[in-house]
Design a protein around this motif. Structure first.
Motif, mmCIF file in Angstrom:
data_model
loop_
_atom_site.group_PDB
_atom_site.id
_atom_site.type_symbol
_atom_site.label_atom_id
_atom_site.label_comp_id
_atom_site.label_asym_id
_atom_site.label_seq_id
_atom_site.Cartn_x
_atom_site.Cartn_y
_atom_site.Cartn_z
ATOM 1 N N TYR B 33 0.857 -1.187 0.000
ATOM 2 C CA TYR B 33 0.000 0.000 0.000
ATOM 3 C C TYR B 33 0.894 1.238 0.000
ATOM 4 O O TYR B 33 1.999 1.224 0.560
ATOM 5 N N PHE B 35 0.721 5.555 0.762
ATOM 6 C CA PHE B 35 -0.055 6.564 1.471
ATOM 7 C C PHE B 35 0.579 7.942 1.293
ATOM 8 O O PHE B 35 1.793 8.064 1.111
ATOM 9 N N TYR B 37 0.582 11.250 3.795
ATOM 10 C CA TYR B 37 0.203 11.812 5.072
ATOM 11 C C TYR B 37 0.539 13.299 5.063
ATOM 12 O O TYR B 37 1.515 13.737 4.453
ATOM 13 N N LEU B 47 -3.894 11.173 7.621
ATOM 14 C CA LEU B 47 -3.909 10.457 6.351
ATOM 15 C C LEU B 47 -4.680 11.268 5.313
ATOM 16 O O LEU B 47 -5.805 11.687 5.550
ATOM 17 N N ARG B 50 -4.848 7.014 0.162
ATOM 18 C CA ARG B 50 -4.091 5.774 0.099
ATOM 19 C C ARG B 50 -4.396 5.056 -1.206
ATOM 20 O O ARG B 50 -5.456 5.257 -1.813
ATOM 21 N N ARG B 95 3.821 0.825 2.709
ATOM 22 C CA ARG B 95 3.553 -0.187 3.730
ATOM 23 C C ARG B 95 3.490 -1.558 3.068
ATOM 24 O O ARG B 95 2.751 -1.760 2.117
#
Lengths: 114, 113
Positions: B33, B35, B37, B47, B50, B95
């Motif tokens: 994944y 993201f 932020y 967040l 994503r 991630r």
């Protein structure tokens, strides 16, 4: 309630002190994390707890001691810290440790070690 | 080991205009994944958006959208109709299945009225 709370907001301690940082969430999350963020740098992972058990320790010095007494609470015990440990300490939680679960961050504790 | 690179330490944009923040990453994994932020001066990490690596469709959240190029390992963030409240440090993050979140070095976005 999608909030992660951290106390205290600020902490100043001497190198011989013992102090603790506290993190709490009531979202039913079973994964909790500690990150360290130095000024103008990204957060760096320190510890991961999954179902109250330590699952990841990123080779953090033993002067940092994490504790997860229950599924809602995460502590970071500090002892004999060095001035270079001064940083923002962020706590986060997610439903589980799987990559699909969003991490929710707390506001952080700004730690100064004199 | 996975790495995340943000090559723009600072960016600026005029209010109501559009800005794109760049991010590249390196991994040998096929499933992960990505993201974005946002960290305003209050230091709370929020967040923004994503993207699941297995999805070809680019993620969109209101004024925020991504351009995900899996083969090129690129994941840029587009902010449309920029607002003063968008001013913050933006971190791209990766991630993996191991669950660790790896952040890029960040891009500081300034928004001018």
């Amino acid at each position: 309630d999608t909030e992660v709370t951290q106390t205290p907001k600020h902490l100043v301690m001497g190198m011989t002190n013992k102090k603790s940082l506290k993190c709490e969430q009531h979202m039913g999350h079973r994964a909790m994390y500690w990150y360290k963020q130095k000024a103008k740098k990204p957060p760096e992972l320190m510890f991961v707890y999954s179902y109250e058990k330590l699952s990841i320790n990123e080779s953090v010095p033993s002067r940092f001691s994490p504790e997860c007494p229950n599924s809602s609470l995460l502590n970071l015990h500090l002892h004999a810290l060095q001035p270079e440990d001064s940083a923002l300490y962020l706590c986060a939680s997610s439903r589980e440790t799987g990559m699909e679960w969003e991490q929710f961050f707390g506001p952080g504790t700004r730690l100064t070690v004199l | 080991a996975q790495t995340v690179t943000q090559s723009q330490p600072e960016m600026s944009v005029q209010e109501a205009e559009t800005v794109t923040l760049s991010c590249t990453y390196d991994t040998s994994e096929s499933d992960y994944y990505l993201f974005w932020y946002k960290q305003p001066p209050s230091r709370q990490m929020i967040l923004v958006i994503r993207q699941e690596a297995y999805k070809q469709q680019n993620a969109t959240e209101n004024r925020f959208s991504v351009n995900f190029q899996k083969a090129a390992k690129s994941f840029s963030l587009k902010i449309s109709d920029s607002q003063l409240g968008d001013a913050a440090m933006y971190f791209c993050a990766y991630r993996s299945a191991a669950g660790k979140l790896i952040f890029g070095t960040g891009t500081r976005l300034q928004v001018f009225p």
